[in-house]
Design a protein around this motif. Sequence first.
Motif, PDB file in Angstrom:
ATOM      1  N   SER A  83     -18.892   8.013  84.032  1.00  0.00           N
ATOM      2  CA  SER A  83     -20.292   7.733  83.752  1.00  0.00           C
ATOM      3  C   SER A  83     -21.273   8.601  85.044  1.00  0.00           C
ATOM      4  CB  SER A  83     -20.879   6.384  83.730  1.00  0.00           C
ATOM      5  OG  SER A  83     -20.180   5.806  82.507  1.00  0.00           O
ATOM      6  N   ALA A  84     -20.776   8.390  86.072  1.00  0.00           N
ATOM      7  CA  ALA A  84     -21.626   9.016  87.215  1.00  0.00           C
ATOM      8  C   ALA A  84     -21.589  10.511  87.083  1.00  0.00           C
ATOM      9  CB  ALA A  84     -21.195   8.341  88.360  1.00  0.00           C
ATOM     10  N   LYS A  85     -20.322  10.899  86.823  1.00  0.00           N
ATOM     11  CA  LYS A  85     -20.072  12.374  86.811  1.00  0.00           C
ATOM     12  C   LYS A  85     -20.944  12.920  85.640  1.00  0.00           C
ATOM     13  CE  LYS A  85     -15.773  12.526  89.198  1.00  0.00           C
ATOM     14  NZ  LYS A  85     -14.335  12.698  89.143  1.00  0.00           N
ATOM     15  N   ALA A  86     -20.835  12.214  84.599  1.00  0.00           N
ATOM     16  CA  ALA A  86     -21.406  12.763  83.293  1.00  0.00           C
ATOM     17  C   ALA A  86     -22.888  12.942  83.428  1.00  0.00           C
ATOM     18  CB  ALA A  86     -21.075  11.868  82.160  1.00  0.00           C
ATOM     19  N   HIS A  87     -23.744  11.743  84.237  1.00  0.00           N
ATOM     20  CA  HIS A  87     -24.920  11.919  84.473  1.00  0.00           C
ATOM     21  C   HIS A  87     -25.333  12.925  85.436  1.00  0.00           C
ATOM     22  CE1 HIS A  87     -29.154  10.406  85.262  1.00  0.00           C
ATOM     23  NE2 HIS A  87     -28.903  10.350  86.619  1.00  0.00           N
ATOM     24  N   GLU A  88     -24.383  13.170  86.454  1.00  0.00           N
ATOM     25  CA  GLU A  88     -24.850  14.466  87.620  1.00  0.00           C
ATOM     26  C   GLU A  88     -24.773  15.627  86.596  1.00  0.00           C
ATOM     27  OE1 GLU A  88     -22.199  14.171  90.728  1.00  0.00           O
ATOM     28  OE2 GLU A  88     -22.610  12.272  91.359  1.00  0.00           O
ATOM     29  N   ALA A  89     -23.712  15.790  85.632  1.00  0.00           N
ATOM     30  CA  ALA A  89     -23.666  17.148  84.933  1.00  0.00           C
ATOM     31  C   ALA A  89     -24.765  17.159  84.065  1.00  0.00           C
ATOM     32  CB  ALA A  89     -22.366  16.916  84.049  1.00  0.00           C
ATOM     33  N   SER A  90     -25.239  16.178  83.284  1.00  0.00           N
ATOM     34  CA  SER A  90     -26.786  15.848  82.529  1.00  0.00           C
ATOM     35  C   SER A  90     -27.699  16.518  83.292  1.00  0.00           C
ATOM     36  CB  SER A  90     -26.787  14.937  81.902  1.00  0.00           C
ATOM     37  OG  SER A  90     -25.729  14.419  81.008  1.00  0.00           O
ATOM     38  N   LEU A  91     -27.915  16.089  84.413  1.00  0.00           N
ATOM     39  CA  LEU A  91     -29.014  16.676  85.269  1.00  0.00           C
ATOM     40  C   LEU A  91     -28.850  17.827  85.861  1.00  0.00           C
ATOM     41  CD1 LEU A  91     -29.479  13.633  87.730  1.00  0.00           C
ATOM     42  CD2 LEU A  91     -30.992  14.001  85.927  1.00  0.00           C
ATOM     43  N   GLU A  92     -27.529  18.312  85.993  1.00  0.00           N
ATOM     44  CA  GLU A  92     -27.543  19.934  86.404  1.00  0.00           C
ATOM     45  C   GLU A  92     -27.667  20.796  85.020  1.00  0.00           C
ATOM     46  OE1 GLU A  92     -23.620  22.790  87.533  1.00  0.00           O
ATOM     47  OE2 GLU A  92     -23.670  20.580  88.360  1.00  0.00           O
ATOM     48  N   ALA A  93     -27.247  20.268  83.877  1.00  0.00           N
ATOM     49  CA  ALA A  93     -27.629  21.155  82.732  1.00  0.00           C
ATOM     50  C   ALA A  93     -29.063  21.279  82.476  1.00  0.00           C
ATOM     51  CB  ALA A  93     -26.886  20.616  81.719  1.00  0.00           C
ATOM     52  N   LEU A  94     -29.765  19.997  82.750  1.00  0.00           N
ATOM     53  CA  LEU A  94     -31.122  20.074  82.538  1.00  0.00           C
ATOM     54  C   LEU A  94     -32.031  20.992  83.390  1.00  0.00           C
ATOM     55  CD1 LEU A  94     -33.620  18.915  81.153  1.00  0.00           C
ATOM     56  CD2 LEU A  94     -33.674  16.954  82.730  1.00  0.00           C
ATOM     57  N   GLN A  95     -31.649  21.112  84.826  1.00  0.00           N
ATOM     58  CA  GLN A  95     -32.349  21.814  85.724  1.00  0.00           C
ATOM     59  C   GLN A  95     -31.973  23.165  85.352  1.00  0.00           C
ATOM     60  OE1 GLN A  95     -30.173  20.250  89.321  1.00  0.00           O
ATOM     61  NE2 GLN A  95     -31.951  18.877  89.513  1.00  0.00           N
ATOM     62  N   LYS A  96     -30.864  23.742  85.006  1.00  0.00           N
ATOM     63  CA  LYS A  96     -30.312  24.835  84.739  1.00  0.00           C
ATOM     64  C   LYS A  96     -31.303  25.583  83.326  1.00  0.00           C
ATOM     65  CE  LYS A  96     -26.211  25.477  87.064  1.00  0.00           C
ATOM     66  NZ  LYS A  96     -24.705  26.065  87.134  1.00  0.00           N
ATOM     67  N   SER A  97     -31.505  24.538  82.408  1.00  0.00           N
ATOM     68  CA  SER A  97     -32.015  24.990  80.996  1.00  0.00           C
ATOM     69  C   SER A  97     -33.477  25.073  81.451  1.00  0.00           C
ATOM     70  CB  SER A  97     -31.918  23.887  80.206  1.00  0.00           C
ATOM     71  OG  SER A  97     -30.536  23.763  79.601  1.00  0.00           O
ATOM     72  N   ALA A  98     -34.005  24.408  82.205  1.00  0.00           N
ATOM     73  CA  ALA A  98     -35.387  24.361  82.798  1.00  0.00           C
ATOM     74  C   ALA A  98     -35.638  25.906  83.578  1.00  0.00           C
ATOM     75  CB  ALA A  98     -35.834  23.124  83.569  1.00  0.00           C
ATOM     76  N   ALA A  99     -34.659  26.184  84.408  1.00  0.00           N
ATOM     77  CA  ALA A  99     -34.951  27.303  85.264  1.00  0.00           C
ATOM     78  C   ALA A  99     -34.953  28.599  84.493  1.00  0.00           C
ATOM     79  CB  ALA A  99     -33.801  27.490  86.300  1.00  0.00           C
ATOM     80  N   LYS A 100     -33.800  28.280  83.440  1.00  0.00           N
ATOM     81  CA  LYS A 100     -33.857  29.643  82.489  1.00  0.00           C
ATOM     82  C   LYS A 100     -35.140  29.750  81.591  1.00  0.00           C
ATOM     83  CE  LYS A 100     -30.935  31.878  78.986  1.00  0.00           C
ATOM     84  NZ  LYS A 100     -29.700  31.846  78.476  1.00  0.00           N
ATOM     85  N   ALA A 101     -35.514  28.620  81.190  1.00  0.00           N
ATOM     86  CA  ALA A 101     -36.689  28.474  80.453  1.00  0.00           C
ATOM     87  C   ALA A 101     -38.081  29.208  81.187  1.00  0.00           C
ATOM     88  CB  ALA A 101     -37.313  27.160  79.982  1.00  0.00           C
ATOM     89  N   ASN A 102     -38.026  28.734  82.268  1.00  0.00           N
ATOM     90  CA  ASN A 102     -39.095  29.525  83.349  1.00  0.00           C
ATOM     91  C   ASN A 102     -39.056  30.855  83.663  1.00  0.00           C
ATOM     92  OD1 ASN A 102     -40.393  26.871  83.680  1.00  0.00           O
ATOM     93  ND2 ASN A 102     -39.197  26.299  85.656  1.00  0.00           N
ATOM     94  N   GLN A 103     -37.705  31.466  83.699  1.00  0.00           N
ATOM     95  CA  GLN A 103     -37.430  32.939  83.562  1.00  0.00           C
ATOM     96  C   GLN A 103     -37.868  33.461  82.463  1.00  0.00           C
ATOM     97  OE1 GLN A 103     -33.470  33.171  84.723  1.00  0.00           O
ATOM     98  NE2 GLN A 103     -33.694  32.798  86.758  1.00  0.00           N
ATOM     99  N   SER A 104     -37.770  33.048  81.308  1.00  0.00           N
ATOM    100  CA  SER A 104     -38.057  33.572  80.115  1.00  0.00           C
ATOM    101  C   SER A 104     -39.627  33.693  79.940  1.00  0.00           C
ATOM    102  CB  SER A 104     -37.611  32.690  78.877  1.00  0.00           C
ATOM    103  OG  SER A 104     -36.153  32.505  79.087  1.00  0.00           O
ATOM    104  N   GLU A 105     -40.090  32.572  80.308  1.00  0.00           N
ATOM    105  CA  GLU A 105     -41.811  32.500  80.244  1.00  0.00           C
ATOM    106  C   GLU A 105     -42.448  33.569  81.182  1.00  0.00           C
ATOM    107  OE1 GLU A 105     -43.372  28.454  81.111  1.00  0.00           O
ATOM    108  OE2 GLU A 105     -42.293  27.633  79.354  1.00  0.00           O
ATOM    109  N   LYS A 106     -41.948  33.865  82.251  1.00  0.00           N
ATOM    110  CA  LYS A 106     -42.245  34.754  83.313  1.00  0.00           C
ATOM    111  C   LYS A 106     -42.058  35.879  82.714  1.00  0.00           C
ATOM    112  CE  LYS A 106     -41.607  32.014  87.387  1.00  0.00           C
ATOM    113  NZ  LYS A 106     -40.948  31.861  88.644  1.00  0.00           N
ATOM    114  N   ARG A 107     -41.148  36.637  81.985  1.00  0.00           N
ATOM    115  CA  ARG A 107     -40.676  37.756  81.504  1.00  0.00           C
ATOM    116  C   ARG A 107     -41.814  38.164  80.514  1.00  0.00           C
ATOM    117  NH1 ARG A 107     -34.318  37.445  81.155  1.00  0.00           N
ATOM    118  NH2 ARG A 107     -33.821  37.394  83.403  1.00  0.00           N
ATOM    119  N   ALA A 108     -42.314  37.063  79.750  1.00  0.00           N
ATOM    120  CA  ALA A 108     -42.868  37.256  78.298  1.00  0.00           C
ATOM    121  C   ALA A 108     -44.587  37.590  78.894  1.00  0.00           C
ATOM    122  CB  ALA A 108     -43.142  35.830  77.625  1.00  0.00           C
TER     123      ALA A 108
END
Length: 71
Positions: free
Chosen positions: A46-71
Amino acid sequence: MPKDEHYRAAQMHNLAAHAHMVAATHHDKEDHMTGHEYSKQAMEHSAKAHEASLEALQKSAAKANQSEKRA
């Protein structure tokens, strides 16, 4: 890339859920030592799953921010 991270997090959550079910089954059978061991394993998953979820969220947010900057 974020899809892979989310998939990995989902797999870890499924693994944790399975370990919780196995622990519950052993506790029901009054096999407390084994149930305790599976409970500990489930918490680790469960702890590893939580860490993986947070990492996925951070990467998704970073990718969304990059897309917004390009637009």
